[in-house]
Write a protein that holds these residues in place. Structure first.
Motif, PDB file in Angstrom:
ATOM      1  N   GLY A 137       0.799  -1.222   0.000  1.00 57.43           N
ATOM      2  CA  GLY A 137       0.000   0.000   0.000  1.00 57.43           C
ATOM      3  C   GLY A 137       0.829   1.267   0.000  1.00 57.43           C
ATOM      4  N   GLU A 138       2.123   1.173   0.323  1.00 54.88           N
ATOM      5  CA  GLU A 138       3.014   2.331   0.258  1.00 54.88           C
ATOM      6  C   GLU A 138       3.567   2.455  -1.163  1.00 54.88           C
ATOM      7  OE1 GLU A 138       3.547   4.454   2.679  1.00 54.88           O
ATOM      8  OE2 GLU A 138       2.413   3.348   4.196  1.00 54.88           O
ATOM      9  N   ASN A 139       3.908   3.687  -1.555  1.00 56.65           N
ATOM     10  CA  ASN A 139       4.588   3.970  -2.826  1.00 56.65           C
ATOM     11  C   ASN A 139       3.766   3.593  -4.053  1.00 56.65           C
ATOM     12  OD1 ASN A 139       6.784   1.983  -1.078  1.00 56.65           O
ATOM     13  ND2 ASN A 139       7.036   4.198  -1.001  1.00 56.65           N
ATOM     14  N   LEU A 140       2.450   3.400  -3.909  1.00 59.13           N
ATOM     15  CA  LEU A 140       1.635   3.016  -5.055  1.00 59.13           C
ATOM     16  C   LEU A 140       1.415   4.177  -6.012  1.00 59.13           C
ATOM     17  CD1 LEU A 140      -1.020   0.577  -3.578  1.00 59.13           C
ATOM     18  CD2 LEU A 140       1.050   0.066  -4.865  1.00 59.13           C
ATOM     19  N   GLY A 141       1.766   5.407  -5.603  1.00 62.47           N
ATOM     20  CA  GLY A 141       1.738   6.526  -6.532  1.00 62.47           C
ATOM     21  C   GLY A 141       2.733   6.334  -7.657  1.00 62.47           C
ATOM     22  N   GLN A 142       3.715   5.448  -7.446  1.00 66.59           N
ATOM     23  CA  GLN A 142       4.691   5.127  -8.493  1.00 66.59           C
ATOM     24  C   GLN A 142       4.246   3.932  -9.328  1.00 66.59           C
ATOM     25  OE1 GLN A 142       8.669   4.786  -6.899  1.00 66.59           O
ATOM     26  NE2 GLN A 142       8.391   6.505  -5.511  1.00 66.59           N
ATOM     27  N   GLY A 143       3.062   3.393  -9.042  1.00 61.42           N
ATOM     28  CA  GLY A 143       2.607   2.219  -9.779  1.00 61.42           C
ATOM     29  C   GLY A 143       2.952   0.937  -9.048  1.00 61.42           C
ATOM     30  N   PRO A 144       3.046  -0.189  -9.769  1.00 64.99           N
ATOM     31  CA  PRO A 144       3.322  -1.477  -9.136  1.00 64.99           C
ATOM     32  C   PRO A 144       4.673  -1.503  -8.430  1.00 64.99           C
ATOM     33  CG  PRO A 144       2.543  -1.775 -11.393  1.00 64.99           C
ATOM     34  CD  PRO A 144       2.824  -0.315 -11.220  1.00 64.99           C
ATOM     35  N   ASN A 145       4.736  -2.248  -7.331  1.00 64.99           N
ATOM     36  CA  ASN A 145       6.001  -2.560  -6.674  1.00 64.99           C
ATOM     37  C   ASN A 145       6.445  -3.955  -7.120  1.00 64.99           C
ATOM     38  OD1 ASN A 145       6.835  -0.654  -4.037  1.00 64.99           O
ATOM     39  ND2 ASN A 145       4.766  -0.379  -4.784  1.00 64.99           N
ATOM     40  N   ILE A 146       7.714  -4.278  -6.871  1.00 62.16           N
ATOM     41  CA  ILE A 146       8.258  -5.566  -7.275  1.00 62.16           C
ATOM     42  C   ILE A 146       8.920  -6.230  -6.071  1.00 62.16           C
ATOM     43  CG2 ILE A 146      10.524  -4.685  -7.969  1.00 62.16           C
ATOM     44  CD1 ILE A 146      10.317  -6.590 -10.416  1.00 62.16           C
ATOM     45  N   LEU A 147       8.786  -7.564  -5.977  1.00 63.37           N
ATOM     46  CA  LEU A 147       9.347  -8.330  -4.861  1.00 63.37           C
ATOM     47  C   LEU A 147       9.996  -9.598  -5.397  1.00 63.37           C
ATOM     48  CD1 LEU A 147       9.654  -9.044  -1.791  1.00 63.37           C
ATOM     49  CD2 LEU A 147       7.385 -10.118  -1.970  1.00 63.37           C
ATOM     50  N   TYR A 148      11.247  -9.854  -4.980  1.00 65.27           N
ATOM     51  CA  TYR A 148      11.964 -11.066  -5.370  1.00 65.27           C
ATOM     52  C   TYR A 148      12.262 -11.895  -4.120  1.00 65.27           C
ATOM     53  CZ  TYR A 148      15.715 -14.147  -6.890  1.00 65.27           C
ATOM     54  OH  TYR A 148      16.493 -15.243  -7.133  1.00 65.27           O
ATOM     55  N   GLU A 149      12.059 -13.219  -4.219  1.00 69.15           N
ATOM     56  CA  GLU A 149      12.294 -14.126  -3.101  1.00 69.15           C
ATOM     57  C   GLU A 149      13.116 -15.320  -3.569  1.00 69.15           C
ATOM     58  OE1 GLU A 149       8.461 -15.031  -1.072  1.00 69.15           O
ATOM     59  OE2 GLU A 149       7.599 -13.719  -2.597  1.00 69.15           O
ATOM     60  N   TYR A 150      14.083 -15.719  -2.755  1.00 65.36           N
ATOM     61  CA  TYR A 150      14.898 -16.880  -3.089  1.00 65.36           C
ATOM     62  C   TYR A 150      15.246 -17.621  -1.797  1.00 65.36           C
ATOM     63  CZ  TYR A 150      18.661 -19.809  -4.874  1.00 65.36           C
ATOM     64  OH  TYR A 150      19.445 -20.879  -5.220  1.00 65.36           O
ATOM     65  N   THR A 151      15.028 -18.943  -1.781  1.00 64.60           N
ATOM     66  CA  THR A 151      15.280 -19.754  -0.601  1.00 64.60           C
ATOM     67  C   THR A 151      16.232 -20.884  -0.949  1.00 64.60           C
ATOM     68  OG1 THR A 151      13.102 -19.286   0.355  1.00 64.60           O
ATOM     69  CG2 THR A 151      14.254 -21.222   1.177  1.00 64.60           C
ATOM     70  N   ILE A 152      17.244 -21.062  -0.107  1.00 64.31           N
ATOM     71  CA  ILE A 152      18.164 -22.184  -0.240  1.00 64.31           C
ATOM     72  C   ILE A 152      18.378 -22.763   1.152  1.00 64.31           C
ATOM     73  CG2 ILE A 152      20.142 -20.592  -0.185  1.00 64.31           C
ATOM     74  CD1 ILE A 152      21.665 -22.700  -1.864  1.00 64.31           C
ATOM     75  N   VAL A 165       9.144   6.403 -10.457  1.00 70.50           N
ATOM     76  CA  VAL A 165       8.458   7.313 -11.379  1.00 70.50           C
ATOM     77  C   VAL A 165       7.063   7.582 -10.846  1.00 70.50           C
ATOM     78  CG1 VAL A 165       7.665   7.704 -13.737  1.00 70.50           C
ATOM     79  CG2 VAL A 165       9.757   6.395 -13.328  1.00 70.50           C
ATOM     80  N   ASN A 166       6.750   8.859 -10.585  1.00 70.55           N
ATOM     81  CA  ASN A 166       5.458   9.201  -9.998  1.00 70.55           C
ATOM     82  C   ASN A 166       4.304   9.062 -10.978  1.00 70.55           C
ATOM     83  OD1 ASN A 166       6.300   9.840  -7.375  1.00 70.55           O
ATOM     84  ND2 ASN A 166       6.973  11.871  -8.016  1.00 70.55           N
ATOM     85  N   THR A 167       4.574   9.217 -12.257  1.00 71.53           N
ATOM     86  CA  THR A 167       3.512   9.139 -13.252  1.00 71.53           C
ATOM     87  C   THR A 167       3.331   7.696 -13.712  1.00 71.53           C
ATOM     88  OG1 THR A 167       4.049  11.345 -14.060  1.00 71.53           O
ATOM     89  CG2 THR A 167       2.681   9.960 -15.474  1.00 71.53           C
ATOM     90  N   PRO A 168       2.191   7.060 -13.412  1.00 75.27           N
ATOM     91  CA  PRO A 168       1.955   5.699 -13.911  1.00 75.27           C
ATOM     92  C   PRO A 168       1.954   5.676 -15.431  1.00 75.27           C
ATOM     93  CG  PRO A 168       0.389   6.284 -12.182  1.00 75.27           C
ATOM     94  CD  PRO A 168       1.098   7.548 -12.569  1.00 75.27           C
ATOM     95  N   TRP A 169       2.301   4.531 -16.009  1.00 73.08           N
ATOM     96  CA  TRP A 169       2.435   4.433 -17.465  1.00 73.08           C
ATOM     97  C   TRP A 169       1.136   4.727 -18.191  1.00 73.08           C
ATOM     98  CZ3 TRP A 169      -0.758   1.081 -19.947  1.00 73.08           C
ATOM     99  CH2 TRP A 169      -1.330   0.052 -19.184  1.00 73.08           C
ATOM    100  N   VAL A 186       6.358  16.967 -10.796  1.00 74.15           N
ATOM    101  CA  VAL A 186       7.587  16.198 -10.678  1.00 74.15           C
ATOM    102  C   VAL A 186       7.271  14.752 -11.025  1.00 74.15           C
ATOM    103  CG1 VAL A 186       9.417  15.418  -9.139  1.00 74.15           C
ATOM    104  CG2 VAL A 186       8.489  17.733  -8.900  1.00 74.15           C
ATOM    105  N   ASP A 187       7.854  14.266 -12.124  1.00 75.67           N
ATOM    106  CA  ASP A 187       7.589  12.896 -12.555  1.00 75.67           C
ATOM    107  C   ASP A 187       8.515  11.889 -11.882  1.00 75.67           C
ATOM    108  OD1 ASP A 187       5.597  13.777 -14.236  1.00 75.67           O
ATOM    109  OD2 ASP A 187       6.956  14.053 -15.922  1.00 75.67           O
ATOM    110  N   SER A 188       9.776  12.263 -11.726  1.00 82.57           N
ATOM    111  CA  SER A 188      10.729  11.332 -11.136  1.00 82.57           C
ATOM    112  C   SER A 188      10.683  11.418  -9.623  1.00 82.57           C
ATOM    113  CB  SER A 188      12.148  11.632 -11.635  1.00 82.57           C
ATOM    114  OG  SER A 188      12.540  12.937 -11.248  1.00 82.57           O
ATOM    115  N   ALA A 189      11.050  10.335  -8.967  1.00 80.51           N
ATOM    116  CA  ALA A 189      11.036  10.279  -7.511  1.00 80.51           C
ATOM    117  C   ALA A 189      12.154   9.348  -7.058  1.00 80.51           C
ATOM    118  CB  ALA A 189       9.680   9.773  -7.013  1.00 80.51           C
ATOM    119  N   ASP A 190      12.291   9.223  -5.757  1.00 79.00           N
ATOM    120  CA  ASP A 190      13.285   8.309  -5.211  1.00 79.00           C
ATOM    121  C   ASP A 190      12.710   6.903  -5.175  1.00 79.00           C
ATOM    122  OD1 ASP A 190      15.649   9.995  -4.193  1.00 79.00           O
ATOM    123  OD2 ASP A 190      13.917  11.069  -3.402  1.00 79.00           O
ATOM    124  N   VAL A 191      13.508   5.952  -5.617  1.00 75.58           N
ATOM    125  CA  VAL A 191      13.100   4.551  -5.550  1.00 75.58           C
ATOM    126  C   VAL A 191      12.987   4.129  -4.084  1.00 75.58           C
ATOM    127  CG1 VAL A 191      13.817   2.175  -6.028  1.00 75.58           C
ATOM    128  CG2 VAL A 191      14.110   3.953  -7.766  1.00 75.58           C
TER     129      VAL A 191
END
Length: 328
Positions: A137-152, A165-169, A186-191
């Motif tokens: 629910g945070e940072n959704l003004g930038q559109g989708p978030n991404i999550l990577y998971e790896y287990t060993i 990027v503040n402006t969704p595609w 302002v279109d760009s933002a901090d990741v």
């Protein structure tokens, strides 16, 4: 135990798909909420689509979203079709990649304190949820978030981020609500990003997460153990430059909490305690205390009788709920 309301196997395609399935499930609840002044009826029913498949090469993929995620009249920017509700994923030998309204790496590794009540904490403002800096629910003004998971073996690694990027595609370039000091768009933002690691043994785990967005930072440490029906979970989060207000902003400095649970046959008892410390620019530091207790009785077939009590300085009141929740 969830029951599938509707499921269908899609056509087996020769061009890259081994199988695919669409399943329909749901949840609901009905009961009474006491808000500190009045008792009110409260009910809800929701339907969830769960999509899954596997390619000929052995890659698993899927998605999940609720029907209410497509209520454009309520919130046009909270949509599974636009990647800001629900999530879609693909997984294989090298881990799992999810995109959409995902949790952050820190939250995926550590999570929150135990929920209480038939509304799972909603009646108390969800004070059992830790204030993670990114994701869920945070940072959704930038559109989708991404999550990577790896287990060993016993170790799991996580990484998450927004796209900065503040402006969704799907919007017109420059059509953004974010402006600079002169009022210009302002279109760009901090990741906003997060990384975390987790070690799991047979009946306990520990995890450490780090997150950053602009100048704000967080370090979150958590652990949980389960022994003979008892579960205990602890979380400590330290923040830097985590402001939550305007000109006279309050700065969240740290949060710590403890959750306890006991499962005995069909009965589950749960509780939590949480403390948040804030610094104010125009006042002294202040701490907020929250605690909750609850009980559940599993009626079988996906029906659970539940109730809870929450007292929190955020509401300056004691609230309660009691009712039945269902899974279909």
């Amino acid at each position: 135990m969830k029951k599938v309301l509707f499921a269908t196997s899609a056509l087996v395609l020769s061009a890259g798909f081994a199988s695919a399935e669409v399943a329909l499930s749901g949840d609901g609840r009905m009961g009474i909420i006491y808000d500190g002044n009045d008792a009110q009826f409260s009910s809800r029913a929701r339907v969830r689509f769960n999509l899954s498949g596997e390619s000929d090469a052995g890659l698993s993929f899927g998605a999940s979203f609720r029907v209410d995620h497509e209520n454009y009249s309520s919130n046009a920017y909270r949509s599974a079709a636009r990647g800001t509700a629900g999530a879609i994923w693909i997984s294989g030998t090298y881990g799992k990649l999810s995109m959409g309204d995902t949790v952050s790496a820190s939250e995926r590794a550590i999570g929150d304190l135990y929920e209480v009540g038939y509304t799972d904490g909603t009646f108390g403002g969800d004070v059992e949820e830790i204030s993670y800096l990114t994701g869920d629910g945070e940072n959704l003004g930038q559109g989708p978030n991404i999550l990577y998971e790896y287990t060993i073996n016993n170790i799991s690694l996580y990484a998450s981020a927004s796209d900065g990027v503040n402006t969704p595609w799907f919007d017109t370039p420059g059509d953004t609500t974010d402006t600079d000091a002169d009022g210009n768009p302002v279109d760009s933002a901090d990741v906003a990003w997060s990384v975390a690691g987790k070690y799991e043994a047979e009946n306990w785990w520990v995890a450490l997460g780090y997150g950053k967005h602009d100048d704000a930072k967080e370090v979150v440490l958590g652990g949980e153990g389960t022994f003979n029906g008892f579960s205990v979970k602890g979380i400590f989060a330290k923040y830097d430059d985590r402001f939550t207000g305007g000109a006279d902003a309050e700065e969240l400095k740290h949060t710590y909490g403890l959750g306890l649970a006991y499962q005995w046959d069909a009965i589950l008892l749960e509780g939590f305690y949480r403390k948040d410390k804030f610094d104010y620019e125009v006042a002294d530091s202040e701490s907020y205390d929250s605690f909750g207790i609850g009980a559940e009785y599993d009626l079988g077939g996906g029906a659970i009788l539940a109730g809870g009590i929450v007292d929190t300085d955020y509401l300056d009141d004691t609230v309660a709920d009691f009712g039945i929740k269902f899974s279909f």
